[in-house]
Write an enzyme that holds these catalytic residues in place. Sequence first.
Site, PDB file in Angstrom:
ATOM      1  CB  CYS A 172      49.651 -51.108  36.081  1.00  0.00           C
ATOM      2  SG  CYS A 172      51.044 -52.196  36.783  1.00  0.00           S
ATOM      3  CB  THR A 229      58.087 -52.004  36.063  1.00  0.00           C
ATOM      4  OG1 THR A 229      58.863 -51.771  37.177  1.00  0.00           O
ATOM      5  CG2 THR A 229      58.442 -53.058  35.055  1.00  0.00           C
ATOM      6  CB  VAL A 230      53.830 -48.274  37.031  1.00  0.00           C
ATOM      7  CG1 VAL A 230      54.582 -46.917  36.083  1.00  0.00           C
ATOM      8  CG2 VAL A 230      52.988 -48.812  36.245  1.00  0.00           C
ATOM      9  CD1 TRP A 259      55.425 -48.283  32.422  1.00  0.00           C
ATOM     10  CD2 TRP A 259      53.392 -47.694  32.174  1.00  0.00           C
ATOM     11  NE1 TRP A 259      54.776 -49.370  32.415  1.00  0.00           N
ATOM     12  CE2 TRP A 259      53.305 -49.222  32.317  1.00  0.00           C
ATOM     13  CE3 TRP A 259      51.835 -47.260  31.861  1.00  0.00           C
ATOM     14  CZ2 TRP A 259      52.051 -49.845  32.641  1.00  0.00           C
ATOM     15  CZ3 TRP A 259      50.878 -48.055  32.100  1.00  0.00           C
ATOM     16  CH2 TRP A 259      50.973 -49.415  32.284  1.00  0.00           C
ATOM     17  CE1 TYR A 309      50.124 -58.768  32.605  1.00  0.00           C
ATOM     18  CE2 TYR A 309      49.140 -59.516  34.850  1.00  0.00           C
ATOM     19  CZ  TYR A 309      49.445 -58.570  33.846  1.00  0.00           C
ATOM     20  OH  TYR A 309      49.268 -57.177  33.937  1.00  0.00           O
TER      21      TYR A 309
END
Length: 340
Positions: free
Chosen positions: A49, A116-117, A82, A180
């Site tokens: 990521c 999220t990370v 995740w 993105y």
Amino acid sequence: MAAKSANGEAEQATFTRDTRYINTRITEDGRAGYPVEPDRYRLIAARACPWANRALIVRRLLGLEDVISLGLCGPTHDERSWTFDLDPDGVDPVLQIPRLRDAYLARDPDFSLGITVPAIVDVPTGQVVTNDIFSLTVDLSTEWAKYHREGAPQLYPEALRAEIDEVAELIYNDVNNGVYRCGFSGSQRAYDLAYDRLFARLDWLTEQLSARRYLVGTTITEADVRLFTTLVRFDAVYHGHFKCNRHKLTEMPVLWAYARDLFQTPGFGDTIDFGQIKRHYYVVHTDLNPKQIVPKGPDPTGWLSPHGRDELGGLPFGNGTPPPTPAPDETVPPLHALSF
């Protein structure tokens, strides 16, 4: 049914990132209930990521490895979360959870936003403290200053903060998020606008970096970290997978040399796992790549070629020093990285 304008269609089809993060801050004075304390918090990241990669780089440059522990998720995940599939039995050895989602639900059982990370977890409670990509690395530079290693660089020096923030916002809107916006456009019009905006900013960055080694000042700052994590993924993922294909990074001489300069700087390239990066994008994004075929290329060895950027002056760490070699348990596997 009323006809929609071209602009209206583009707006509806434009990728919009959900930025409703948990924005609790870990501060020196603990004003939000989470004081800076060594050995209390765990950074959860994924090498795949780009947003998490920023935290990996900053933590390493500042020498916070012995103060904030690291948990690494695997490169792929499902729609829920995740996962810790790189660890024995698929369980994080410190938090004792198989999915990062569990730490979010520990904070809020009704949490319904993105898992999220990067995320920083309070180990005693097992709860996510923050996943705010905008403040997380800045706080590592400022609130955690007393625990920085000797010789750590000033990534967010007070005198340059306004300029760093200004450049970082441009990079986020047009480059970090811009790739993105290209990849997940829902119409030709939206894609065309995103594509033009991305490459206009890359042209501007080329002009800015043609006569200076770093984006702000004469040393590496937070702004460089934020740009690097997109550039290092550009040819491997964004050029093809996200249709950002006016030029490859290797065909943009100034940005290619700038990216190689950073890649060859300790703390940057040694956090990069090209194998995980490609596997994440090409396997997880089944709407873009339904057969989940991961490309073999491009050949990454060019990242070690001479860059010549030192002729522009400046020192990567200013009066400081490079970080030491990564600990064995934080070293990128040789088959997925380049040899340094």
